[in-house]
Scaffold this motif. Structure first.
Motif: not given
Length: 315
Positions: A90-93, A142-143, A187-193
């Motif tokens: 899920l990606v927010f812009s 967010f994965k 609520k999600q953990q951000p994806a790894t950078v």
């Protein structure tokens, strides 16, 4: 909806219809009133498949917001980081955080676009830019687990169904769906950078060049160059103008102003050679106050006056 043509949403729809071959009237939302902002939802497969054979839709950040469910392998590039997506995300812009999206050929999913007016505090009870997910100091990718991916998929399906309905209050319901996605993301953990700051200079340079090239070509005398100064580009890329200048000087050996001026001069030559536009029309489209300012700029860039250049081009 004619006013769309001159703003960033208009550019988005122009790129979208170029890719899909659809008519503008068929993709614009129906029944939405001017006082509640703008909202629309799309199936990525329906956009991406025809886009592969035509000019690609640019997913760089604009002056509207976007929420995307990406299914399949893809990559999201930010000025200071790259994030690889292997399955569902899920990606927010938002306007504060420019990015580029590089999908694989089998990309699936959905995305919705909306303006800040669509979620005004009076309508939604939230202030968009105060929400953690839109603050611009994180990478909002967010994965998703299989369960959350199915949940988000169902939410987008409800959006599609509601957009096709004639329910008088459908945009109130769609606003609720958008807020649910925002809260799910928070609520999600951000994806790894991956590949952080050390490659940020190259990535910012790439974003600048892409943004610069997107201003051209100018195809009618009524078009206007939207970004002309180093500050214009820095603001659009959400960085300080001094930082942009430093990065471009390091990576290209040239200043931001020099790169912009060189590209405007290149477009000036094309317009003088290939069109019958008057000098006033060319000057106006390129953002000059008058013909004299354009002529002085052109002569500094090329060592020849624009009129003489056009005459030589004809010969």
């Amino acid at each position: 909806m004619a006013t769309l043509k001159s703003n960033p949403l208009g550019e988005f729809y122009q790129e979208l219809t170029t890719c899909t071959g659809d008519k503008l009237d068929t993709v614009l939302p129906s029944g939405i009133q001017k006082d509640i902002g703008h909202f629309n939802v799309f199936d990525i497969g329906a956009v991406w498949e025809p886009a592969q054979a035509k000019p690609a839709v640019s997913y760089a950040c604009r002056s509207f917001y976007k929420i995307s469910l990406l299914r399949g392998r893809s990559r999201v590039d930010y000025p200071d980081a790259t994030i690889h997506i292997e399955d569902s995300a899920l990606v927010f812009s938002s306007p504060k955080l420019p990015h580029q999206w590089a999908p694989d050929p089998e990309q699936k999913g959905h995305f919705c676009v909306f303006t800040a007016e669509f979620l005004l505090p009076a309508n939604s009870g939230v202030v968009l830019d105060e929400l953690p997910i839109f603050k611009g100091d994180r990478h909002p990718v967010f994965k998703l687990s299989a369960a959350d991916s199915s949940r988000v998929e169902a939410q987008f399906q409800r959006m599609h169904e509601e957009m096709a309905s004639d329910y008088a209050y459908k945009y109130d319901l769609l606003r609720t769906y958008v807020l649910e996605l925002i809260h799910l993301g928070q609520k999600q953990q951000p994806a790894t950078v991956l590949h952080p700051a050390h490659s940020g200079a190259a990535r910012l340079t790439s974003l600048f060049i892409e943004l610069l090239e997107r201003q051209f070509p100018l195809e009618t005398p009524q078009q206007r160059l939207l970004l002309r100064t180093a500050k214009d580009y820095a603001d659009h890329l959400a960085v300080h103008v001094n930082h942009l200048n430093k990065v471009l000087k390091e990576t290209t050996g040239r200043t931001t102003t020099d790169l912009i001026g060189s590209r405007i001069a290149q477009e000036s030559k094309a317009l003088l050679r290939q069109t019958d536009w008057t000098m006033a029309e060319i000057a106006d489209s390129l953002g000059f106050a008058d013909v004299a300012h354009f002529a002085n700029f052109f002569k500094r860039q090329t060592a020849v006056a624009p009129g003489a250049f056009r005459s030589l081009a004809v010969v």
